[in-house]
Design an enzyme around this catalytic site. Sequence first.
Site, PDB file in Angstrom:
ATOM      1  N   TYR A  92       0.826  -1.208   0.000  1.00  0.00           N
ATOM      2  CA  TYR A  92       0.000   0.000   0.000  1.00  0.00           C
ATOM      3  C   TYR A  92       0.857   1.254   0.000  1.00  0.00           C
ATOM      4  O   TYR A  92       2.080   1.197   0.156  1.00  0.00           O
ATOM      5  CB  TYR A  92      -0.981   0.004   1.182  1.00  0.00           C
ATOM      6  CG  TYR A  92      -0.385   0.346   2.545  1.00  0.00           C
ATOM      7  CD1 TYR A  92       0.424  -0.548   3.236  1.00  0.00           C
ATOM      8  CD2 TYR A  92      -0.643   1.580   3.140  1.00  0.00           C
ATOM      9  CE1 TYR A  92       0.948  -0.235   4.478  1.00  0.00           C
ATOM     10  CE2 TYR A  92      -0.120   1.905   4.383  1.00  0.00           C
ATOM     11  CZ  TYR A  92       0.673   0.993   5.047  1.00  0.00           C
ATOM     12  OH  TYR A  92       1.196   1.316   6.280  1.00  0.00           O
ATOM     13  N   LEU A 107      10.685   1.668   7.472  1.00  0.00           N
ATOM     14  CA  LEU A 107      10.094   2.184   6.230  1.00  0.00           C
ATOM     15  C   LEU A 107      10.807   3.476   5.845  1.00  0.00           C
ATOM     16  O   LEU A 107      10.987   4.356   6.699  1.00  0.00           O
ATOM     17  CB  LEU A 107       8.602   2.461   6.456  1.00  0.00           C
ATOM     18  CG  LEU A 107       7.867   2.841   5.183  1.00  0.00           C
ATOM     19  CD1 LEU A 107       7.536   1.589   4.363  1.00  0.00           C
ATOM     20  CD2 LEU A 107       6.603   3.615   5.483  1.00  0.00           C
TER      21      LEU A 107
HETATM   22  N1  PDD Z   1       2.342   5.032   7.789  1.00  0.00           N
HETATM   23  N2  PDD Z   1       7.014   3.871   9.375  1.00  0.00           N
HETATM   24  C1  PDD Z   1       5.861   3.162   9.369  1.00  0.00           C
HETATM   25  C2  PDD Z   1       5.883   1.777   9.928  1.00  0.00           C
HETATM   26  C3  PDD Z   1       4.684   3.739   8.857  1.00  0.00           C
HETATM   27  O1  PDD Z   1       3.553   3.021   8.834  1.00  0.00           O
HETATM   28  C4  PDD Z   1       4.713   5.053   8.365  1.00  0.00           C
HETATM   29  C5  PDD Z   1       3.508   5.754   7.801  1.00  0.00           C
HETATM   30  C6  PDD Z   1       5.938   5.767   8.372  1.00  0.00           C
HETATM   31  C7  PDD Z   1       6.066   7.158   7.814  1.00  0.00           C
HETATM   32  O2  PDD Z   1       6.117   7.158   6.401  1.00  0.00           O
HETATM   33  P1  PDD Z   1       5.579   8.392   5.544  1.00  0.00           P
HETATM   34  O3  PDD Z   1       6.277   9.591   6.050  1.00  0.00           O
HETATM   35  O4  PDD Z   1       5.943   8.059   4.169  1.00  0.00           O
HETATM   36  O5  PDD Z   1       4.082   8.486   5.771  1.00  0.00           O
HETATM   37  C8  PDD Z   1       7.065   5.127   8.883  1.00  0.00           C
HETATM   38  C9  PDD Z   1       1.143   5.495   7.092  1.00  0.00           C
HETATM   39  C10 PDD Z   1       0.849   6.941   7.202  1.00  0.00           C
HETATM   40  C11 PDD Z   1      -0.009   4.587   7.451  1.00  0.00           C
HETATM   41  O6  PDD Z   1       0.237   3.394   7.520  1.00  0.00           O
HETATM   42  O7  PDD Z   1      -1.127   5.059   7.637  1.00  0.00           O
END
Ligand code: PDD
Length: 286
Positions: A35, A202
């Site tokens: 996703y 991530l």
């Molecule tokens: N999640 N690490 C994890 C495990 C995450 O699920 C997320 C974000 C991030 C931050 O990544 P980014 O800056 O690209 O949103 C780091 C999203 C928002 C979610 O699962 O809803």
Amino acid sequence: MTQPSICYLNGDYLPLEEAKVPVLDRGFIFGDGIYEMIPAFSGHAFRLKEHLHRLINSLDAVHIKHPYSISEWTDLINTIIQKNGTGHQAIYLQITRGVAHRDHAFPDQSKPTIFIMSNPLPETQKAKPVSATVLEDPRWNNCDIKAISLLPNVLLRHQAREKGAYEAILIRDGFLTEGAASNVFIVSDGKVKTPPKGPKLLPGITRDVVVELLHKNNIPCEEAEVTETELRNADEIWLTSSTKEILPVTQLDGEPVGSGKEGLIWKRTVVLYQTFKDEFTGTEAA
Ligand code: PDD
């Protein structure tokens, strides 16, 4: 009057309530899919190129053939944004390996299921100080894939909430990895530090924007391993994500972080981030 939320499913645009996926979809049966979550401000997808790059990396990592080209993805995302009004939105994309008889091995033939939805992105969730708890990171070694199989993250967040904390900050072998749904930054003696990218976390898009802005504005920032001791003794701790932007953690396991209030470097960084967003959307700060 609230508009119905319009989503995209396998070629059709339809109200979210009407979108249905067969029970044999491997996303439902195995969590076999990936996703993305892309924020859109005033009709513009933020850092779209970077989000699509990560989406492609995730598809490659789980061996799902690219169902669309970058320009097709861009058109689909822009259409969903337009169909859901002018407010700030969180665009969620999910691609699974599709529908097949239940067998762990990849099916010989299956068509990926492609789903895109929009959720409102309320400004009020952002920038509020939060609490966190430190937990052991029990996840696999492919946390750089944005996989839909999020059971460990869900259980960690639940454990945090049971302890009265907002987020779980994760430690593996004595080193900080990330939050259950966020990346983590610390500030010690005026220097910002965040763990380097790799299979244990991530590669957050917000994280990258923050690192870029800190470098551009000569605020010392290092992408380097952070020990649990450094985390617990930090003057500031921040969480970053596309939906929450940059949140200050002011309590860690019931102890104040630094002064127990939002830190000075966080305050500066949030202004830089908002300015960057405003330049991007060409609108006034929200
Ligand atoms: N999640 N690490 C994890 C495990 C995450 O699920 C997320 C974000 C991030 C931050 O990544 P980014 O800056 O690209 O949103 C780091 C999203 C928002 C979610 O699962 O809803």
